[in-house]
Design an enzyme around this catalytic site. Structure first.
Site, PDB file in Angstrom:
ATOM      1  N   ASP A   1      18.591 -22.336  -1.842  1.00  0.00           N
ATOM      2  CA  ASP A   1      19.600 -22.268  -0.790  1.00  0.00           C
ATOM      3  C   ASP A   1      19.034 -22.684   0.555  1.00  0.00           C
ATOM      4  O   ASP A   1      17.825 -22.766   0.725  1.00  0.00           O
ATOM      5  CB  ASP A   1      20.056 -20.810  -0.629  1.00  0.00           C
ATOM      6  CG  ASP A   1      21.038 -20.412  -1.702  1.00  0.00           C
ATOM      7  OD1 ASP A   1      21.530 -21.300  -2.404  1.00  0.00           O
ATOM      8  OD2 ASP A   1      21.289 -19.201  -1.822  1.00  0.00           O
TER       9      ASP A   1
ATOM     10  N   LYS B   1      24.409 -24.011   1.067  1.00  0.00           N
ATOM     11  CA  LYS B   1      25.716 -24.123   1.692  1.00  0.00           C
ATOM     12  C   LYS B   1      25.557 -23.815   3.165  1.00  0.00           C
ATOM     13  O   LYS B   1      24.868 -22.866   3.511  1.00  0.00           O
ATOM     14  CB  LYS B   1      26.669 -23.082   1.103  1.00  0.00           C
ATOM     15  CG  LYS B   1      26.931 -23.291  -0.351  1.00  0.00           C
ATOM     16  CD  LYS B   1      27.524 -22.057  -0.960  1.00  0.00           C
ATOM     17  CE  LYS B   1      26.559 -21.423  -1.918  1.00  0.00           C
ATOM     18  NZ  LYS B   1      27.002 -20.175  -2.472  1.00  0.00           N
TER      19      LYS B   1
ATOM     20  N   MET C   1      26.414 -12.350   8.228  1.00  0.00           N
ATOM     21  CA  MET C   1      27.314 -13.486   8.479  1.00  0.00           C
ATOM     22  C   MET C   1      28.379 -13.138   9.512  1.00  0.00           C
ATOM     23  O   MET C   1      29.539 -13.522   9.370  1.00  0.00           O
ATOM     24  CB  MET C   1      28.000 -13.918   7.163  1.00  0.00           C
ATOM     25  CG  MET C   1      27.024 -14.436   6.133  1.00  0.00           C
ATOM     26  SD  MET C   1      27.767 -14.636   4.503  1.00  0.00           S
ATOM     27  CE  MET C   1      27.631 -13.010   3.825  1.00  0.00           C
TER      28      MET C   1
END
Ligand code: SAM
Length: 467
Positions: free
Chosen positions: A247, A269, A383
């Site tokens: 990642d 991502k 996040m």
């Protein structure tokens, strides 16, 4: 090579140790680990020794005579200089034994190495006295490379040696064992799943050898960034992998631990910019494993904390591929340590809640704000940078005080780490001023006041000084 290494079978052998003090005890522990029966010979044997060994040793409490040493393969002399070690060494040599005299290399037939003992696997390290500290350091490094259950795995493999010989021609055996040690059978044995390993081994043996069968997928947590925070298991798996799917949050230092010939596949991502759709990531893991590869799916932090590791595990298992999960240090604990801020603290918070601030587009995170505001504990938001204003606004609207301490940690545990702290009411200003873009965590609650970070006024002062 200054000395020739040998592995001597001492199982059930009487092994004389001339001496009765700490040095004798240490030697006895070494040989007892190899199944020997220590025989302590000395007028003055420390009672601690008898307490430790009990019936597992013999005690002859007088000075040694030749008959005490008869038939011994090796003899240790562990007496003080004033007790004439040379004389006892000579006696043992005359009895036909190889002799080690503690701290007297000139009198020794053999020396004792630094030993790594994992059952069937024994590694002996010697620097011939030239660098004992280096030897110990090397031993620690080798220990870290070896799975704790490697001995059990080797015993397991030994139990199938004949079966493999009977099933697989000489030409294919080496390749078979190479696949074995990196494949699903070994993964199960190393995880302590003996029954699963047996089942997988039988299936592997019964499969035609020109169809070697699937490999294994390890879903591995890479931690928050600092390579020193990898678990030993993650470190080993990264070094063994044939292919690593990683990642965005996996640091380069960690990727560089991989074998040079391993395939590295970026499947990261960026928020709102899914480089590789989740189903494709899963399909790739499965396809690589079907080629017989050892696949490491390397994910930032812990794979089971906001990491979709659960979905990946389900998908791989549903495809009939063996999969295992190795946890990692999650961003919350990594960042808390980096900021010197306990997530729970007797005086400030008795519980901690992890939530995700992720939401699609302009939408607000779908969280139970009332419940979160009422908890008055430590709230860690992953996040959450993009939605920080909404998060702070909702918590304040639902009753959390605007003066509640907050800390924002960006790139925690990495060299570029930024930590700022302030009050919930000024969270958006804090983020804007410090230029935080992420990856970052928001920590909300009394403990945040303890973070080692700049406040808004300190940030402004620094800006003023720079200008
Ligand atoms: C998709 S989640 C993955 C979390 C990960 N599985 C874990 O256990 O840490 C990504 C978020 O984790 C947080 N994060 C990960 N690494 C971080 C770091 N080094 N410093 C601060 N936050 C981090 C950020 O909130 C980031 O947006």
């Amino acid at each position: 090579m200054k000395k020739y290494p040998l592995f001597i079978d001492l199982d059930n052998r009487r092994t004389p140790i001339i001496g009765g003090g700490v040095a004798a005890l240490r030697k006895a522990r070494l040989v007892a680990a190899a199944g020997a029966r220590p025989v302590f010979i000395w007028p003055d044997i420390d009672p601690e020794i008898e307490r430790e060994f009990g019936d597992a040793a013999e005690y002859i409490d007088c000075r040694p005579a030749a008959a005490d040493l008869a038939g011994a393969r090796i003899v240790f002399v562990a007496v003080e200089d004033g007790d004439d070690p040379a004389r006892w060494a000579e006696l043992a040599k005359t009895a036909g034994a190889l002799v080690n005299v503690v701290d007297r290399p000139a009198l020794c037939d053999f020396t004792t190495p630094s030993i790594i003992d994992r059952g069937a696997l024994v590694i002996a390290i010697s620097t011939d006295g030239a660098g004992p500290v280096f030897g110990r350091d090397l031993r620690a490094r080798i220990e870290a490379m070896l799975p704790a259950r490697i001995g059990a795995l080797l015993d397991f493999a030994a139990g199938y040696r004949d079966a493999v010989k009977a099933k697989i021609g000489e030409g294919g055996r080496r390749a078979f064992w190479e696949r074995f040690f990196k494949g699903p059978v070994a993964a199960k044995a190393l995880a302590g799943d003996e029954a699963g390993a047996r089942e997988a081994m039988i299936e592997t043996l019964n499969r035609p050898q020109d169809a070697p069968g699937p490999g294994v997928v390890h879903i591995v947590g890479a931690g928050p960034g600092d390579p020193d925070l990898l678990t030993l298991k993650a470190f080993r798996l990264i070094q063994q992998a044939d292919v690593i799917l990683y990642d965005r949050l996996v640091s380069n230092e960690i990727l560089n631990l991989a074998r040079r010939d391993a395939d590295r596949v970026y499947v990261g991502k960026a928020k709102a910019d899914h480089a590789v759709p989740q189903e494709d990531i899963e399909a790739r893991m499965i396809a690589f494993a079907r080629e017989g590869k050892m696949v490491v799916r390397l994910k930032g932090g812990d794979p089971f904390v906001f990491g979709r590791g659960g979905e990946e595990l389900e998908a791989v298992r549903a495809a009939g591929i063996a999969a295992a999960v190795t946890p990692g240090v999650t961003a919350a604990t990594g960042c808390a340590a980096a900021a010197g801020m306990a997530l729970t603290h007797r005086d400030a918070a008795q519980s901690v809640t992890f939530v995700t601030g992720h939401a699609k587009g302009d939408a607000e995170p779908d969280l139970d704000w009332g419940a979160l505001a009422a908890l008055k504990n430590t709230l860690v938001v992953y996040m959450g940078v993009g939605k920080a204003a909404a998060i702070a606004g909702n918590l304040i609207r639902c009753g959390r005080s605007a003066s509640t301490p907050v800390a924002v940690i960006e790139n925690g545990t990495r060299p570029e780490q930024i930590i700022v702290k302030g009050a919930l009411g000024e969270l958006p200003a804090l983020i804007g001023r410090a230029g935080v873009k992420g990856p970052a965590l928001l920590v909300i609650g009394e403990v945040a006041a303890m973070a080692d970070g700049d406040t808004l006024s300190q940030l402004l002062e620094k800006e003023r000084l720079v200008a």
